[in-house]
Design an enzyme around this catalytic site. Structure first.
Site, PDB file in Angstrom:
ATOM      1  CE1 TYR B 101      39.221  41.160  38.472  1.00 49.50           C
ATOM      2  CE2 TYR B 101      37.865  42.715  39.697  1.00 49.50           C
ATOM      3  CZ  TYR B 101      38.056  41.902  38.601  1.00 49.50           C
ATOM      4  OH  TYR B 101      37.100  41.829  37.630  1.00 49.50           O
ATOM      5  CD  GLU B 189      38.997  41.003  34.873  1.00 46.52           C
ATOM      6  OE1 GLU B 189      37.933  40.798  35.465  1.00 46.52           O
ATOM      7  OE2 GLU B 189      39.542  40.146  34.153  1.00 46.52           O
TER       8      GLU B 189
END
Lengths: 294, 380
Positions: B101, B189
């Site tokens: 992530y 993101e």
């Protein structure tokens, strides 16, 4: 006393020759604020209703001794105007400009902190500051404020700042200073800066704090209040019924956790001993009650 | 502005961030053509701005043209939590060895940029954040200095990314940071950022929120302004440049400033009403803006009363009053309008309206009075 500004504060208006700058700059002067100059590159030597215009902040400061600036320029030029003010010797900058990119705000904030630690920026995207009867920098309508104290107001929302002033003035309760810190992601001045100043100001006896959903400034303020504040605080947080705003993806959720909702903010403030009210009118009434009992 | 996944990947590509080869389409035939050209197996992904599309059946693997046709037909037009799928993204299926992530956003309390990196990416990242915060390596970045390669190289080690992924990941993070800053994102993101068995690191998803305030320096964003909303009221408001969010109630709301608009919703709710919308006409609202706002609210059949709550600052109340009268000349407003006007030039504004007041155009002295009046009319 007032915080950040007083009757001796000399102010220049960056963007005085523009529509907004002219309208509000002249209104500030009419209110009694010492508006001593304007800055518009290329228009030095002219004047706006008798107020001399200079080509640069430096020139304006040298000629007038101003220490405060009212920045009313379009978003594209706002970051540069703020830095020019600091470089030109201004120590209190009020920027009302709405729509400055967040990246520019973040860079400007950090440059000011590092290169000009003694300069205070109020805003951007804020209504400004008014110390009733003494000084009004920004777009607040002076006639809704009442001189003489004893209440200090700090607010994140422009129009709710006016609402708060109005609620108190209608009841005959004056204000020492009313500070609109603005709702942008990177405010130059935050709740705690103002709460500290009000706490230290002998004439301020109570503080009204107006917040809104998003971010965690109110929660941080609550922590500070709990540990330091010696004066009563009344608060209203807008947005209990607001539609959920833009989702910030996982990152937003990770940073804020349960923080950021109106409920979380109200809980934190209540926990810190703040009188939390459901609407601006109720907050006004609560403050009237507190002031009358002083 | 939130981007669809495919737009986010297109935006990533501008900054040289590796993504799976793929393309977007709104047609089944084109989906097959795209799949044929990139090679099988492919993934057919619904493009909606809401989470949980995988569980809703909006992401399907296809091994051949026939399967692409079947999935594309099913997914196009699918309703995922109220979001209709108009566009699908077809990309080459990736083998996944590890899911990470990565994101950049603004750290509001500290006024710095915040990078977040974790070796435990995937759909459960929020659970990871909750249960084991140390699994996410946070990096505070001074916006003036930015992110340099040595810092990124240390960061991927701190986050315990697999050694074979570290060099590529560090480079990718530099690019993602550039996308975040120069690309004026509020959020950039990647979840998951994947490591393939072949040892390649690339973005399998893209979540990008653009900062609308910066749109003046990004003409390329115009291409992203498609299918932004399903709500016809919101579409109309968007065309008129209004900051409008549709809700389900019966009291139409017009206020200046986000704070006052939110507060107006709160007060309407407290006195027993329901708001039909959030509408902030902003600072400097003039007659044209007011007229546009009334037209949008008038288009909402559920609205039974309109509450105009103005506290003038930059906005001048006389301009607002002129706008209301101007709008009433241009269009027939179906519902009664209750106004509360204070602030800059309020006296002038009220004087302008005075000769026109009747049972469809009402002024009240306070915000609470006006809320009660509007709610009373809406509930009558």
């Amino acid at each position: 006393m007032s915080i950040f500004v007083d009757e001796n504060t000399k102010v220049i208006v960056q963007g005085l020759t523009g529509g907004q700058g002219r309208f509000h700059g002249l209104r500030n002067r009419d209110y009694g604020t010492k508006v001593v100059g304007g800055v518009t590159p290329g228009k030095g030597g002219t004047d706006v209703d008798g107020i001399p215009v200079f080509n640069s902040v430096k020139e304006a400061v040298d000629a007038t001794g101003a220490t405060a600036s009212f920045v009313s320029v379009p978003p594209k030029f706002a970051a540069a105007a703020i830095m020019e003010a600091a470089e030109g010797g201004i120590t209190f900058i009020v920027c009302i400009t709405e729509g400055i990119p967040a990246q520019d705000e973040a860079v400007t904030y950090n440059r000011l902190k590092q290169e000009f630690p003694n300069v205070r920026l109020l805003g951007p995207n804020c209504p400004g500051i008014i110390s009733p009867g003494k000084c009004n920098i920004g777009i607040t309508s002076g006639d809704i404020a009442l001189p003489g104290g004893p209440v200090g107001i700090v607010s994140r929302s422009g129009t709710l700042t006016y609402q708060a002033l109005h609620e108190l003035s209608q009841q005959g309760i004056g204000q020492t200073t009313c500070v609109g810190i603005g709702g942008d992601p990177v405010p130059g001045t935050n709740f705690i800066d103002c709460l500290k100043a009000f706490n230290d100001d002998p004439e301020t006896k109570a503080v009204m704090m107006i917040g809104e959903i998003g971010g965690s400034e109110e929660e941080n303020a609550a922590e500070w209040i709990k540990a330091n504040m010696t004066k009563p605080v009344v608060s209203y947080i807008a947005g209990v019924t607001a539609p959920p705003g833009r989702k910030m993806g996982h990152a937003g959720a990770i940073i804020s956790g349960s923080k950021g909702t109106a409920q979380a903010k109200m809980d934190a403030l209540r926990e810190a001993g703040v009188h939390v009210c459901q609407n601006p009118t109720e907050a006004g009434e609560k403050m009237v009650e507190i002031v009358r009992a002083l | 502005m939130d981007l669809f996944e495919y737009q986010g990947k297109q935006y990533f590509a501008r900054y040289d961030i590796p993504v799976s080869p793929g393309d977007a389409t709104d047609s089944v035939d084109e989906a097959v053509a795209i799949a044929d050209s990139i090679g099988y197996p492919v993934v057919v992904k619904a493009q909606v701005k809401v989470g949980g599309r995988g569980k809703a059946g909006g992401i399907q693997l296809a091994d051949n043209a026939e399967e692409v046709r079947k999935h594309a037909t099913n997914i196009l037009g699918m309703d995922i939590k109220g979001h209709i799928v108009h566009i699908i993204w077809i990309e080459r299926s990736s083998d996944i060895k590890k899911e990470y992530y990565a994101s950049f956003t603004l750290d509001r309390p500290n006024k710095k940029h915040l990078g977040m990196l974790s070796a435990q990416g995937g759909v459960e990242i929020e659970v990871v954040a909750e249960e084991d915060p140390t699994a996410i390596a946070l990096l505070s970045i001074d916006p003036i200095k930015g992110l340099d390669l040595p810092t990124a190289q240390q960061w991927v080690k701190d986050a315990k990314l697999d050694e074979e992924a570290q060099a590529q990941a560090a480079e990718l993070l530099i690019k993602l940071y550039r996308c975040y800053t120069e690309g004026d994102c509020d959020l950039a993101e990647i979840n998951p950022l994947i490591l393939t068995p072949q040892g390649n690191v690339h973005a399998l998803d893209a979540k990008v929120t653009l900062d609308e305030n910066a749109s003046y320096r990004h003409p390329e964003w115009e291409a992203f302004r498609v299918n932004e909303t399903e709500d016809p009221r919101e579409k109309m408001a968007k065309e008129k440049g209004l900051n409008y969010i549709g809700l389900d109630g019966t009291v139409g709301i017009i206020a200046n400033g986000a704070g006052l608009a939110m507060s107006t919703l709160d007060v309407v709710n407290q006195v027993g009403g329901t708001a039909a919308n959030f509408l902030d006409i902003g600072g400097g609202a003039n007659a044209d803006v007011m007229a546009a706002a009334l037209e949008v609210i008038n288009s909402d059949p559920k609205v039974k009363a309109i509450f105009v709550n103005i506290f003038g600052g930059i906005t001048r109340v006389d301009e607002v009053a002129k706008g209301v009268l101007g709008a009433l000349e241009k269009v027939t407003i179906n519902s009664p309008i209750v106004l509360r006007l204070d602030g800059t030039n309020a006296v002038e504004g009220r004087a302008i309206l005075l000769p026109h007041l009747n049972d469809k155009l009402i002024t009240e002295p306070t915000m609470l009075d006006a809320a009660r009046k509007a709610v009373g009319l809406a509930n009558a």
